[in-house]
Design an enzyme around this catalytic site. Structure first.
Site, PDB file in Angstrom:
ATOM      1  N   TRP A  69       0.844  -1.200   0.000  1.00 37.33           N
ATOM      2  CA  TRP A  69       0.000   0.000   0.000  1.00 37.33           C
ATOM      3  C   TRP A  69       0.880   1.252   0.000  1.00 37.33           C
ATOM      4  O   TRP A  69       0.555   2.247  -0.637  1.00 37.33           O
ATOM      5  CB  TRP A  69      -0.909   0.015   1.241  1.00 37.33           C
ATOM      6  CG  TRP A  69      -1.740   1.253   1.371  1.00 37.33           C
ATOM      7  CD1 TRP A  69      -2.972   1.480   0.812  1.00 37.33           C
ATOM      8  CD2 TRP A  69      -1.413   2.449   2.099  1.00 37.33           C
ATOM      9  NE1 TRP A  69      -3.425   2.723   1.145  1.00 37.33           N
ATOM     10  CE2 TRP A  69      -2.497   3.352   1.932  1.00 37.33           C
ATOM     11  CE3 TRP A  69      -0.336   2.848   2.871  1.00 37.33           C
ATOM     12  CZ2 TRP A  69      -2.514   4.618   2.506  1.00 37.33           C
ATOM     13  CZ3 TRP A  69      -0.353   4.115   3.451  1.00 37.33           C
ATOM     14  CH2 TRP A  69      -1.430   4.977   3.264  1.00 37.33           C
ATOM     15  N   HIS A  70       2.017   1.157   0.695  1.00 39.33           N
ATOM     16  CA  HIS A  70       2.884   2.334   0.793  1.00 39.33           C
ATOM     17  C   HIS A  70       3.596   2.648  -0.507  1.00 39.33           C
ATOM     18  O   HIS A  70       3.985   3.798  -0.738  1.00 39.33           O
ATOM     19  CB  HIS A  70       3.916   2.146   1.913  1.00 39.33           C
ATOM     20  CG  HIS A  70       3.342   2.354   3.267  1.00 39.33           C
ATOM     21  ND1 HIS A  70       2.732   1.356   3.974  1.00 39.33           N
ATOM     22  CD2 HIS A  70       3.263   3.464   4.050  1.00 39.33           C
ATOM     23  CE1 HIS A  70       2.309   1.833   5.133  1.00 39.33           C
ATOM     24  NE2 HIS A  70       2.610   3.111   5.206  1.00 39.33           N
ATOM     25  N   GLY A  71       3.806   1.673  -1.338  1.00 40.75           N
ATOM     26  CA  GLY A  71       4.481   1.967  -2.594  1.00 40.75           C
ATOM     27  C   GLY A  71       4.665   0.726  -3.430  1.00 40.75           C
ATOM     28  O   GLY A  71       4.749  -0.387  -2.906  1.00 40.75           O
ATOM     29  N   PHE A  75       2.577   8.260  -1.079  1.00 35.34           N
ATOM     30  CA  PHE A  75       1.889   6.977  -0.943  1.00 35.34           C
ATOM     31  C   PHE A  75       0.468   7.139  -1.385  1.00 35.34           C
ATOM     32  O   PHE A  75      -0.417   6.641  -1.171  1.00 35.34           O
ATOM     33  CB  PHE A  75       1.992   6.452   0.490  1.00 35.34           C
ATOM     34  CG  PHE A  75       3.418   6.449   0.980  1.00 35.34           C
ATOM     35  CD1 PHE A  75       4.421   5.885   0.189  1.00 35.34           C
ATOM     36  CD2 PHE A  75       3.787   7.050   2.155  1.00 35.34           C
ATOM     37  CE1 PHE A  75       5.740   5.900   0.601  1.00 35.34           C
ATOM     38  CE2 PHE A  75       5.102   7.064   2.588  1.00 35.34           C
ATOM     39  CZ  PHE A  75       6.080   6.497   1.809  1.00 35.34           C
TER      40      PHE A  75
END
Lengths: 496, 407
Positions: free
Chosen positions: A326-328, A496
């Protein structure tokens, strides 16, 4: 538009505040909410007007899905519509955020040569997508009322939380929009919001951006082919760990403060995560609204810990790996998530074994050791989170453990070391916004199982609308504003 | 009754709370107002001193109106000098570091621009010359060489060339006026006076130009202003600072005059010469002077190996060059220096006077330099000074070096 910009602080915010309350007073609640939606869209479009269309489409379509689910509550169609809605949101997110990454993986595995253009990631897409997915899941609950269109649009687009959270639930915000005094100017709320915003601004422009001056060069060195001396590497890694905390928690503070100015209370997002005594505690304190989402909408549906310890471990790993993703869209983020998954699994194995108690029979050294071990593990994981690629991350780790060929340059009694120690002391010892403003419920209530009472001296540091606090927060605000001139950077979590 | 009392208590508490909040907001405003005043004063100082004028804009203003450009915040000679060059399209271009700056326009009969300060490393020369030639081809390039460019082990001081032309004030810039006051670079009263009444006459662009009369004139020559008139303290009295730097010089520092000679730098120099020749532009390389005590200390210390090798290489290369390292060799003296490494205008007139017969012997260069008789007149009238007796921007020159010079 950045919160830490002159355009926002001296033009956008005052104009929107005045116009919102004037609209509420003279044209009614609907007009005020309509105005706030337009202002939020202007705020979003300031960055890239084209993506505003995407945001509007997503909001309208999700509202439609929500209405369709409500119309089919209890029927199988309701569940199918919900799944369709979730798939739609994930497809949009996947297209913009992950298409390039997954095309690369497919090409590597299948030796194909598919090409995919690199798209600009729409600002805040990960946040408002999750917010709307949560809504689609929760709207199946018969207790969820049918919201007005404008209320729903404002719930998603409300500018304080639009770009980097907190990831709010509909039942936390929309009922507040119905309060009769929403559009009535409240000096107390304004003073509270202004103070929280000022502290957030200071944390961002003075603290986080100072730490960036230390962290960035260190990670730039390892992004090449070089390594660092162990001292410099630790300095860089610690500086980044602190930078990320101050940067992101600053954004959350500013969002919370801004929302208060509009008579809205948001959920808390940070509760001094580096004071955590174990990794589970860390995730109860770090990006709390994301942790909540992952727990409620991923870990629990996977079965949580109700299907045996082994399955619980697998569920943790899936949740944390996806949390990393989800963050990257990159392997470093997946490794970061995987590491945290392993930490949590390890913690579950150790928990209850009495290992800590055997090692250290006294409570306070045990607590310090637990805190130190947790912090150590978190810093190691942040190396992957920050590094340009996996090789760079390993070069950084090699450097940190004395296996690099580089020599220390900045280490020793130097300005960077003083900055890291001072900001580290703030992160580890100082009260956070939730503690400081505890008398006035700065955030929506939440459980704080490992929170400790503030020491008596610090306990007196509780904010109230007094001239002394006015002077202090005014000074902090001025320092924050002036520091904007020093370096103006985006918030890390915008990516993000 | 109880209800009424409770209501009254609540009302009192609400009033108290409202009063307290008002007190909070008023107190909040205090630092905001103080901050705004401090920042406002800085902004007023910076704008009244024309610090917002960027290097390219400054060159354009000077081209139209003359004046002096001495920015305290944006020292970017590369874009500034290139723009002066573009606007003037001169017959003579002087290229080099700050040691090329004292070639004053008065020494030339033809049009001339000093691009001194634009080349602080030989690599910058390799970049500047093609850019210059793409704009315009001068008849003559006088290229001053710094010996430290040829030090094999020296760590280059210059980072990336600052080519930015925009100006926007940062926090550091807002603090700068207070630092000027503390360090004695500008007086508080003078700054306030500039805010209230801007200087009349030719434009003064930048705080150093406005406050100290120092900066570049419209032809790129550097004027030193207040340090020559004794208004500001000179940083290199009796060449003490330069000599100290020389004593402490490590092999990789700028001040080291001996050491391994850089073949790469020499190749770059040959390439620059070839590029100019290829375009039909005459070039004369110049080794600028150092003050007598400094040269003596170099010789008595680790030697002048780099200078000697550079001299030998130039002599053997067939390139036109002049070695002015030793002031007395061309009639100059320490009183004509600005500091240990920089000669003043008069010293440079003497250099030009030495070069003049040679330049006049080349048909394409004839008439570029002022006639020898006029140069002699200028030198005679200003002998022993760093600047001219009646030069613009300079007040009355004093014995700023503390050498006992008669001015």
């Amino acid at each position: 538009m950045l919160f830490n910009s002159f355009a926002f602080i001296f033009a956008f915010l005052p104009v929107v505040l005045i116009a919102f309350f004037l609209a509420g007073r003279f044209a009614g609640r609907t007009a005020a909410i309509g105005f706030l939606i337009l202002a939020s869209m202007f705020f979003y479009a300031w960055w890239n007007a084209i993506y505003l269309l995407l945001l509007i489409c997503e909001v309208c379509i999700n509202f439609g899905f929500g209405r369709a689910i409500i119309a089919n509550r209890g029927a199988p169609a309701g569940r199918r519509i919900m799944i369709a809605g979730i798939v739609f949101n994930l497809l949009v997110l996947g297209f913009f955020k992950y298409a390039l990454f997954f095309t690369g993986i497919v090409n590597d595995l299948a030796a194909t040569h598919w090409t995919m253009i690199a798209l600009v990631l729409p600002l805040g897409i990960s946040f408002h997508t999750f917010q709307q997915i949560a809504y689609l899941i929760q709207v199946r609950d018969p207790k969820t009322p049918t919201y007005r269109f404008l209320d729903y649009v404002l719930f998603v687009t409300f500018f304080p939380q639009l770009i980097a959270g907190p990831i709010v639930h509909h039942n936390e915000v929309i009922p507040q929009l119905d309060k009769p005094d929403l559009t009535r100017w409240n000096t107390g709320n304004f003073a509270l919001g202004l103070s929280i915003f000022s502290i957030g601004l200071f944390k961002k422009t003075v603290i986080a951006d100072s730490l960036a001056q230390i962290a960035t060069p260190a990670f730039t060195v390892v992004a090449g082919t070089q390594t660092l001396g162990a001292g410099d590497a630790w300095l860089g890694a610690l500086a980044y760990s602190l930078q990320l905390y101050f940067d992101f928690s600053a954004y959350s503070d500013m969002a919370i403060g801004l929302a208060h100015m509009f008579n809205v209370t948001l959920p808390g997002n940070f509760d001094s995560p580096y004071k955590a005594v174990n990794i589970a505690d860390f995730w109860r304190r770090w990006h709390m609204t994301l942790s909540r989402f992952l727990r409620d909408f991923l870990y629990f549906p996977l079965g949580g810990n109700h299907k045996g310890p082994s399955r619980a471990m697998i569920n943790v790993m899936i949740t944390m790996l996806l949390g990393g993703l989800w963050h990257g869209a990159g392997w470093t983020f997946i490794i970061w998530g995987g590491l945290h998954g392993l930490y949590i699994c390890g913690h579950r194995l150790v928990r209850g074994s009495g290992l800590y108690e055997k090692l250290l029979p006294f409570a306070w050294p045990r607590r310090i050791l637990a805190q130190a071990v947790t912090l150590f593990l978190v810093v190691i994981a942040w190396v992957f989170f920050r590094a340009a690629d996996i090789h760079a991350a390993f070069r950084m780790l090699e450097s940190m453990f004395g296996m690099g060929a580089g020599a220390d340059v900045a280490f020793g009694i130097s300005k960077p070391l003083v900055v890291v120690i001072a900001t580290g002391a703030i992160a580890l010892l100082a009260p956070n916004v939730i503690d400081l403003f505890a008398r006035f419920q700065p955030v929506l209530a939440f459980d704080r199982p490992n929170a400790r009472r503030m020491p008596p001296l610090l306990g007196r540091l509780k904010w109230r609308a007094s001239p002394g606090w006015g002077l202090a927060t005014g000074t902090v605000a001025v320092a924050g504003v002036i520091a904007i001139l020093g370096w103006q950077s985006e918030f890390l979590y915008f990516q993000f | 009754m109880d209800t009424i009392l409770t209501l009254l208590d609540e009302e009192k508490s609400a009033t108290r709370s409202a009063r307290s909040t008002r007190g909070f907001l008023l107190a909040f405003l205090v630092p905001c107002v103080v901050g705004a005043l401090l920042a406002g004063f800085s902004l007023a100082v910076l704008t009244s001193n024309n610090e917002q004028v960027g290097p390219v804009e400054a060159a354009r203003i000077q081209h139209e109106q003359g004046g002096l450009y001495g920015s305290a915040l944006y020292y970017r000679p590369y874009p500034y000098k290139l723009e002066l060059y573009r606007l003037n399209r001169p017959d003579v271009a002087v290229v080099g570091s700050s040691r090329a700056m004292p070639f004053l326009r008065d020494g030339f009969a033809a049009s001339e621009i000093s691009l001194g300060g634009a080349v602080n490393e030989i690599a910058e020369g390799e970049r500047l010359i093609p850019e210059m030639l793409a704009i315009h081809k001068p008849k003559l390039v006088i290229f001053t060489l710094d010996y430290w460019w040829f030090n094999e082990v020296r760590v280059a001081e210059a980072g990336e060339i600052s080519t930015g032309t925009e100006t926007s004030f940062t926090l550091k810039d807002l603090i700068a006026p207070y630092q000027w006051i503390i360090h004695g670079d500008a007086g508080f009263g003078a700054l306030v006076q500039t805010i209230l009444k801007r200087p009349e006459g030719e434009p003064r662009l930048g705080a150093w130009a406005t406050q100290n009369g120092s900066g570049f004139d419209a032809y790129g020559a550097e004027h030193y202003g207040a340090i020559l008139t004794g208004v500001r303290k000179h940083p290199d009295k009796v060449f003490k600072t330069t000599l100290k730097r020389l004593r402490n010089a490590k092999a990789d520092s700028k001040m080291a005059a001996s050491g391994a000679f850089s073949e790469a730098a020499w190749s770059s120099l040959l390439e620059i010469a070839a590029a100019l020749k290829g375009e039909g532009v005459e070039v004369r390389f110049v080794l600028p002077p150092v003050a007598g005590p400094v040269l003596k200390a170099m010789r008595e210390g680790k030697g002048t190996g780099l200078l000697d090798t550079l001299h030998e290489r130039l002599a053997g290369s067939g390139l036109g060059f002049y070695d002015f390292t030793d002031g007395p060799s061309f009639g100059s003296q320490d009183c004509e220096f600005v500091d240990g490494l920089h000669g003043g205008f008069v010293a440079y007139f003497r250099m030009l006077r030495t070069m003049a017969p040679d330049l006049e012997s080349v048909p394409s260069l004839r008439g570029l330099v002022r006639p020898v008789g006029e140069l002699d007149g200028l030198i005679a009238a200003n002998s022993g000074r760093a600047t001219l007796r009646d030069a613009a921007w300079s007040g009355s020159e004093v014995d700023f070096l503390g050498l006992g010079c008669q001015k």
